[in-house]
Structures are given as C-alpha cells and as structure tokens.
Design an enzyme around this catalytic site. Structure first.
Site, PDB file in Angstrom:
ATOM      1  CB  CYS A 128      -0.673  -0.047   1.321  1.00  0.00           C
ATOM      2  SG  CYS A 128      -1.687  -1.586   1.570  1.00  0.00           S
ATOM      3  CD1 TRP A 162      -4.647   4.733  -6.871  1.00  0.00           C
ATOM      4  CD2 TRP A 162      -6.505   4.117  -7.707  1.00  0.00           C
ATOM      5  NE1 TRP A 162      -5.275   5.961  -7.569  1.00  0.00           N
ATOM      6  CE2 TRP A 162      -6.571   5.506  -8.119  1.00  0.00           C
ATOM      7  CE3 TRP A 162      -7.727   3.575  -8.256  1.00  0.00           C
ATOM      8  CZ2 TRP A 162      -7.386   6.277  -8.551  1.00  0.00           C
ATOM      9  CZ3 TRP A 162      -8.501   4.201  -8.872  1.00  0.00           C
ATOM     10  CH2 TRP A 162      -8.479   5.334  -9.080  1.00  0.00           C
ATOM     11  NE  ARG A 288     -13.661 -12.864 -41.541  1.00  0.00           N
ATOM     12  CZ  ARG A 288     -15.127 -13.062 -41.617  1.00  0.00           C
ATOM     13  NH1 ARG A 288     -15.606 -14.294 -40.882  1.00  0.00           N
ATOM     14  NH2 ARG A 288     -15.959 -11.969 -41.679  1.00  0.00           N
ATOM     15  CB  ILE A 358      -5.816  -8.621 -37.189  1.00  0.00           C
ATOM     16  CG1 ILE A 358      -4.577  -8.118 -37.555  1.00  0.00           C
ATOM     17  CG2 ILE A 358      -5.974 -10.166 -37.671  1.00  0.00           C
ATOM     18  CD1 ILE A 358      -3.583  -8.454 -37.257  1.00  0.00           C
ATOM     19  N   GLY A 361     -14.972  -7.083 -36.514  1.00  0.00           N
ATOM     20  CA  GLY A 361     -15.970  -6.953 -35.612  1.00  0.00           C
ATOM     21  C   GLY A 361     -15.883  -8.027 -34.557  1.00  0.00           C
ATOM     22  CD  GLU A 384       5.015  -2.411  -9.789  1.00  0.00           C
ATOM     23  OE1 GLU A 384       6.210  -2.561  -9.832  1.00  0.00           O
ATOM     24  OE2 GLU A 384       4.400  -2.703  -8.783  1.00  0.00           O
ATOM     25  N   GLY A 385       4.302   2.892 -11.788  1.00  0.00           N
ATOM     26  CA  GLY A 385       4.776   4.059 -12.521  1.00  0.00           C
ATOM     27  C   GLY A 385       4.131   4.325 -13.944  1.00  0.00           C
TER      28      GLY A 385
END
Ligand SMILES: Cc1cc2nc3c(=O)[nH]c(=O)nc-3n(C[C@H](O)[C@H](O)[C@H](O)COP(=O)(O)OP(=O)(O)OC[C@H]3O[C@@H](n4cnc5c(N)ncnc54)[C@H](O)[C@@H]3O)c2cc1C
Length: 404
Positions: A128, A162, A288, A358, A361, A384-385
């Site tokens: 924390c 957070w 596809r 790629i 939809g 973490e930054g």
C-alpha cells in the site's frame, strides 16, 4: 555472474513449461468467467496453491534464480494465460517484495509465509503506497506513522487507494510518513498484521481491465502496530532520518526500493498479454478469408503481424536485459528497468489494439478474448509507475538533468 545470455538451463525450462501448462489448462479457460464476475478467483488460487505455484517457496525460488530470468519468464507465461487471474496469483508477491526490500531477515522469515498461507487456508498480501493525492508523486504521502516510545508501538492514520488485494489481504505492507518535512526520505514501511483493528477496506473499484484482480481503498484509522512491524527496525530508520536531516544523500527509499526489483517482472506481464493477442490474431488471420483468400495474404494484415512480433521480441529483450542487470548488480545508468516497463506497457496496448483490428467486428465483442486483452493491457501504462514517470526516470538517467 556471467555474461548476458538468452540460454535457459534445464531447470528454468522445466519451470517455465510447467507454468505455461498451468496457464493454458487452468488460467486461460477461466479468464472470461472471472473477468465478468470481477472478483478474486479463489478456486483458481486454490488450484495454484495445490500445485505449488501460489506459494512462498515458488516465489522465493524465482527470486533466488541467479540469472534473474526466471521471475519475469514465469510472469510472462502466467499473464499469457490471463492478466486478471495472473495478478491475483502474483499480487501477494508485491507485498512480499516490500517486506524483502526493507525488512530484516527475521521479519522476512516471520511475514513471508503469512503472505501466501497454504492450500485450504490461503492468505494474501498487499503493498500500500498510493493515496488519493499521491500516486506518481510518492513524496506527497499523507498517511502518517507516529511512534510511542512508552509502548514501543506505531499508530498509522491515512487512506491508501488503488491497492491490489487491499482490505482483503491478510498482510498489508504500508508505506507511511514518519517525518512529512523530509518527503520520500521521511517514509518507512510497516507490516500491518492480519485482523489488526482500524484497518478497513474502503471502496472496491470497478475497473476497465484486470477485473479478476481485486483493487480497493484501504482506510487506516488509528491502526496500532508493535515496534517490530517497522520494516528494517528503528535503529536503521533513525540513522536514515538523521542522514536526511543532515542533508546527506539517501542510500535507499522505502517504496522505490521495491519498484526497482519488480519492474522487469511487470514488463514481462505486459509482454505475456501482447503475446496472447498476437498468437490469437496470427491464427485468426490464417483462418479468416476475404476477397477469396486468407486475410494474412493481404499485405496490410501480414505486415501488422510482422510489426507485432517484432515489438514483442524487442519488449522481451528489454526486460531480459533489465532482469539480468538487476541480478548481476549492474547499475541502471540509463534507467534500463524503466525502459523495459515503458516499452512493454506501450507495446501491449498497441499489439492488442492491432489484434482487435485483425479480427474486425469479432475483435470488438466479448465472445472473443481479444477485447479483454486490450482492456487488460492498458493498466501497464499506468501502474507501477506511469509511462510518463518511466520516461522521466530514463530522461533524468541519460541526461543527468533534473527534468520535472
Ligand atoms: C488497477 C490498479 C492497481 C494498482 N495497484 C496498486 C498497489 O497494489 N499498490 C499501490 O500502492 N498502488 C497501486 N496502484 C496505483 C498506481 O500505481 C497509480 O495509479 C499510479 O502510480 C499513478 O498515480 P495516479 O493514479 O495518482 O496518477 P497521477 O500521479 O495523478 O498522474 C496523472 C497523470 O499525470 C502524469 N504525470 C504525473 N506526474 C508527471 C510528471 N512529473 N511529468 C509528466 N507527467 C506526469 C501521469 O503520468 C498521469 O498520466 C494501482 C492502480 C491501479 C489502477
């Protein structure tokens, strides 16, 4: 310590394959469900504990790897399975890292096992630091720690936000200010033991991604901990404060010491997400067809995949270099740890977006995992930054100019 090498030894290969197998057979199939449920996936943690993956021993063996490569490689494999579940499994490691970075061997021995527990009685840890008004700028922490000499105890007051595993963890490692006038140099880390009165979970956040990982506020209301919970001990703290007050340069900073050891591993998590999306998009592009041929035969799609593969490999090489530098004690003269986190985070966001493109939809709907990977990836430019803070660290390191 040897020269930089990409060769993995047999032990490392076995561990990485084992983690990959767990990520493939247990984590990946559960990813959609726990993303939707948006809560800690306890049954998956139990499975991880049963096979020894969620355990102090396993994490310790990764940290002990002298090449530095095992910890990030394991992170990449697990997060390839799923980032939210991955963070639930490895989130306690951040709390442990806070203890290891600042604690005495006795403190590591006492609290390390309590960060993980055992199968059937799992424990969690949390680290924390962040607060509502202090995220990137950790010198502004308002959470205070006041020492009472008579009872050799500390009282902590403030609100953390957070926090991964915040409020549901058994062990909370809290960074607090003992002298606000000294900024970061007046801070220390404390272990708040399980069930300590006054520590409560505040708001639990609903997030864009990594939703199987619990993120919440931690409220500290007159939390009393014994003197033995100050990581590193009082003598060391007093010495550190005295140096700061005399204007002497700092040796380490409590929160920063933790982040330095974890950045290449965090970068590797982002690479894991990017790789998942890339592999999926590659297979999809072969399957596809449009205009009478598989879409991979359209150069626009093939080149996208080539760029995705190239950037993923570059990101991996950066984290491997940073991990090797850390393990071999080489100084990060150009902010190489930050470079790895910066590039991997932005690569993951970019690669996962290309993967959506790629799939067209199909990439945009929840029936397919690609939109989840994109949502998951975004946190890697923030926690973490942030990317900006990583750039700041690199810019300062390469220029020796104090850029703000
Ligand atoms: C899901 C999640 C999990 C997290 N887990 C933890 C945890 O376990 N423990 C913990 O302590 N924290 C945790 N964090 C907090 C996280 O580390 C912070 O959110 C992060 O450091 C950014 O701080 P901030 O949100 O206050 O943003 P701010 O610091 O307010 O930044 C806002 C914006 O300004 C930019 N900015 C700030 N300063 C500068 C500067 N000097 N130059 C250029 N740009 C700048 C930032 O890059 C950002 O774009 C978590 C956050 C999230 C979202």
């Amino acid at each position: 310590m040897g020269d930089f090498s990409l060769d993995l030894n047999e032990d490392q290969r076995q561990v990485i394959n084992w983690v990959h197998e767990f990520a493939d057979s247990v984590v990946r199939p559960a990813a959609h469900e726990w993303d939707e449920r948006e809560e800690t996936p306890w049954p998956i943690l139990e499975e991880a504990a049963k096979v020894g993956l969620y355990s102090l021993d396993f994490v310790a063996s990764c940290f002990a790897d002298s090449t530095g490569q095992l910890l990030p490689a394991v992170n990449e494999e697990l997060f390839w399975g799923d980032a939210g579940i991955g963070l639930s499994i490895l989130g306690s490691t951040l709390g442990l890292a806070g203890i290891v970075a600042n604690g005495t061997p006795a403190q590591v021995g006492e609290w390390g096992p309590q960060c993980f527990g055992a199968p059937g009685e799992l424990k969690l840890a949390a680290f924390c630091v962040s607060e509502p008004d202090a995220g990137s700028d950790v010198s502004q922490l308002k959470t205070g720690a006041v020492y009472d000499e008579a009872s050799d105890s500390w009282r902590l007051n403030g609100t953390k936000t957070w926090i991964t595993n915040g409020g549901i963890a058994d062990v909370h490692v809290v960074v607090a200010s003992v002298d606000h006038t000294l900024g970061s140099r007046g801070q220390a880390s404390f272990v708040v033991p399980p069930k300590t009165v006054g520590l409560e979970m505040g708001r639990k956040f609903e997030k864009m991604g990594i939703r199987a990982s619990h993120t919440a506020e931690v409220v500290l209301n007159d939390v009393k901990v014994p003197g033995s919970c100050l990581l590193g001990g009082k003598d060391k703290l007093d010495e550190r404060l005295a140096r700061a007050r005399q204007g002497k340069p700092a040796k380490t900073q409590a929160a920063m010491a933790t982040f330095e050891t974890t950045r290449p591993a965090v970068a590797a998590q982002a690479v894991g997400i990017a790789r998942a999306a890339y592999e999926y998009a590659l297979a999809y592009a072969k399957d596809r067809s449009t205009f009478g041929k598989p879409i991979i035969e359209h150069q626009a799609i093939a080149f996208k995949l080539a760029d995705m593969a190239t950037r993923i490999d570059a990101a991996r090489l950066l984290y491997q270099r940073a991990a090797w530098m850390g393990a071999s004690g080489r100084p990060f003269r150009a902010g190489e740890g930050s470079m790895s986190k910066l590039f991997a985070g932005e690569t993951a966001v970019w690669v996962t977006e290309q993967a959506i493109q790629i799939l067209g939809g199909y990439g945009y709907v929840r029936d397919y995992p690609v939109e989840r990977w994109h949502r998951d990836s975004k946190i890697y430019t923030i926690f973490e930054g942030t990317s900006e803070i990583q750039r700041l660290i690199v810019a300062r390191a390469i220029s020796a100019v104090h850029i703000a």
